[in-house]
Design a protein around this motif. Structure first.
Motif, PDB file in Angstrom:
ATOM      1  N   TYR A 153      -7.906   4.443  -1.701  1.00 52.27           N
ATOM      2  CA  TYR A 153      -8.050   3.256  -2.526  1.00 52.27           C
ATOM      3  C   TYR A 153      -6.690   2.609  -2.778  1.00 52.27           C
ATOM      4  N   LEU A 154      -6.738   1.324  -3.054  1.00 50.19           N
ATOM      5  CA  LEU A 154      -5.562   0.588  -3.508  1.00 50.19           C
ATOM      6  C   LEU A 154      -6.000  -0.234  -4.711  1.00 50.19           C
ATOM      7  N   GLN A 155      -5.558   0.183  -5.897  1.00 54.21           N
ATOM      8  CA  GLN A 155      -5.811  -0.573  -7.106  1.00 54.21           C
ATOM      9  C   GLN A 155      -4.667  -1.556  -7.298  1.00 54.21           C
ATOM     10  N   MET A 156      -5.001  -2.825  -7.346  1.00 49.97           N
ATOM     11  CA  MET A 156      -3.995  -3.872  -7.464  1.00 49.97           C
ATOM     12  C   MET A 156      -4.204  -4.604  -8.782  1.00 49.97           C
ATOM     13  N   ASN A 157      -3.206  -4.521  -9.639  1.00 51.47           N
ATOM     14  CA  ASN A 157      -3.248  -5.194 -10.938  1.00 51.47           C
ATOM     15  C   ASN A 157      -2.147  -6.241 -11.024  1.00 51.47           C
ATOM     16  N   SER A 158      -2.266  -7.110 -11.992  1.00 52.57           N
ATOM     17  CA  SER A 158      -1.255  -8.159 -12.215  1.00 52.57           C
ATOM     18  C   SER A 158      -0.931  -8.878 -10.916  1.00 52.57           C
ATOM     19  N   LEU A 159      -1.956  -9.281 -10.215  1.00 49.79           N
ATOM     20  CA  LEU A 159      -1.768  -9.910  -8.911  1.00 49.79           C
ATOM     21  C   LEU A 159      -1.048 -11.241  -9.038  1.00 49.79           C
ATOM     22  N   LYS A 160      -0.243 -11.526  -8.013  1.00 51.96           N
ATOM     23  CA  LYS A 160       0.554 -12.744  -7.957  1.00 51.96           C
ATOM     24  C   LYS A 160       0.160 -13.533  -6.704  1.00 51.96           C
ATOM     25  N   PRO A 161       0.403 -14.833  -6.710  1.00 53.24           N
ATOM     26  CA  PRO A 161       0.102 -15.619  -5.503  1.00 53.24           C
ATOM     27  C   PRO A 161       0.796 -15.069  -4.254  1.00 53.24           C
ATOM     28  N   GLU A 162       1.970 -14.503  -4.412  1.00 47.86           N
ATOM     29  CA  GLU A 162       2.691 -13.954  -3.254  1.00 47.86           C
ATOM     30  C   GLU A 162       2.067 -12.665  -2.729  1.00 47.86           C
ATOM     31  N   ASP A 163       1.052 -12.128  -3.404  1.00 52.46           N
ATOM     32  CA  ASP A 163       0.315 -10.984  -2.876  1.00 52.46           C
ATOM     33  C   ASP A 163      -0.777 -11.419  -1.898  1.00 52.46           C
ATOM     34  N   THR A 164      -0.965 -12.717  -1.753  1.00 49.13           N
ATOM     35  CA  THR A 164      -1.952 -13.224  -0.802  1.00 49.13           C
ATOM     36  C   THR A 164      -1.592 -12.769   0.609  1.00 49.13           C
ATOM     37  N   ALA A 165      -2.533 -12.078   1.253  1.00 49.32           N
ATOM     38  CA  ALA A 165      -2.272 -11.495   2.570  1.00 49.32           C
ATOM     39  C   ALA A 165      -3.554 -10.855   3.089  1.00 49.32           C
ATOM     40  N   VAL A 166      -3.506 -10.469   4.348  1.00 50.15           N
ATOM     41  CA  VAL A 166      -4.520  -9.564   4.891  1.00 50.15           C
ATOM     42  C   VAL A 166      -3.987  -8.141   4.703  1.00 50.15           C
ATOM     43  N   TYR A 167      -4.802  -7.297   4.141  1.00 43.76           N
ATOM     44  CA  TYR A 167      -4.407  -5.923   3.825  1.00 43.76           C
ATOM     45  C   TYR A 167      -5.051  -4.956   4.806  1.00 43.76           C
ATOM     46  N   TYR A 168      -4.220  -4.024   5.303  1.00 43.36           N
ATOM     47  CA  TYR A 168      -4.649  -3.060   6.306  1.00 43.36           C
ATOM     48  C   TYR A 168      -4.328  -1.639   5.855  1.00 43.36           C
ATOM     49  N   CYS A 169      -5.216  -0.714   6.163  1.00 42.28           N
ATOM     50  CA  CYS A 169      -4.855   0.692   6.045  1.00 42.28           C
ATOM     51  C   CYS A 169      -4.528   1.228   7.445  1.00 42.28           C
ATOM     52  N   ASN A 170      -3.756   2.296   7.440  1.00 38.98           N
ATOM     53  CA  ASN A 170      -3.187   2.788   8.702  1.00 38.98           C
ATOM     54  C   ASN A 170      -2.864   4.266   8.577  1.00 38.98           C
ATOM     55  N   THR A 171      -2.945   4.953   9.706  1.00 38.44           N
ATOM     56  CA  THR A 171      -2.368   6.272   9.823  1.00 38.44           C
ATOM     57  C   THR A 171      -1.979   6.483  11.271  1.00 38.44           C
ATOM     58  N   VAL A 172      -1.234   7.519  11.510  1.00 40.56           N
ATOM     59  CA  VAL A 172      -0.891   7.893  12.883  1.00 40.56           C
ATOM     60  C   VAL A 172      -1.769   9.066  13.270  1.00 40.56           C
ATOM     61  N   TYR A 173      -2.567   8.864  14.290  1.00 40.16           N
ATOM     62  CA  TYR A 173      -3.534   9.863  14.729  1.00 40.16           C
ATOM     63  C   TYR A 173      -3.281  10.162  16.195  1.00 40.16           C
ATOM     64  N   ILE A 174      -3.007  11.416  16.492  1.00 39.18           N
ATOM     65  CA  ILE A 174      -2.657  11.861  17.852  1.00 39.18           C
ATOM     66  C   ILE A 174      -1.615  10.911  18.441  1.00 39.18           C
ATOM     67  N   SER A 175      -0.540  10.736  17.658  1.00 38.14           N
ATOM     68  CA  SER A 175       0.632   9.970  18.083  1.00 38.14           C
ATOM     69  C   SER A 175       0.369   8.492  18.328  1.00 38.14           C
TER      70      SER A 175
END
Length: 115
Positions: A79-101
């Protein structure tokens, strides 16, 4: 099939909150360092938060104190809890990991913060 799927994005006014989810299948996220990235318009993708296999977290200064990463091992969801959001937080958000390199990415979820 190994995959990550983000959800929870949307539009919110400045000062508001959103919670994003990253649901994993095919991997046990408790065994991996998981990351949150975002990509603002006309900018490169930016790493801003990590949660390690021991549960420790770290954050970029621009989100520290406002964003919190957590993980539910039983549900295999980050999860990503985002509080006190600002206009500069506008973006596409991605989760990521490294799996088998190799990088494993979700499809992204749009967050729009209006002033």
């Amino acid at each position: 099939q190994v995959q990550l799927v983000e959800s929870g994005g949307g539009s919110v006014q400045a000062g508001g909150s959103l919670q994003l989810s990253c649901s994993a299948s095919g991997i046990n996220i408790s065994h991996y360092t998981m990351h949150w990235y975002r990509q603002r318009p006309d900018s490169q993708r930016e790493l801003f938060a990590n949660i390690f296999s021991d549960g420790a977290t770290n954050y970029l200064d621009s989100v520290k104190g406002r964003f919190t990463v957590s993980r539910d091992n039983a549900k295999n969801v980050m999860y990503l809890q985002m509080n006190s959001l600002k206009p500069e937080d506008t973006a596409v958000y991605y989760c990521n990991t490294v799996y088998i390199s190799r990088d494993l990415w979700g499809q992204g979820t749009q967050v729009t913060v209006s002033s």
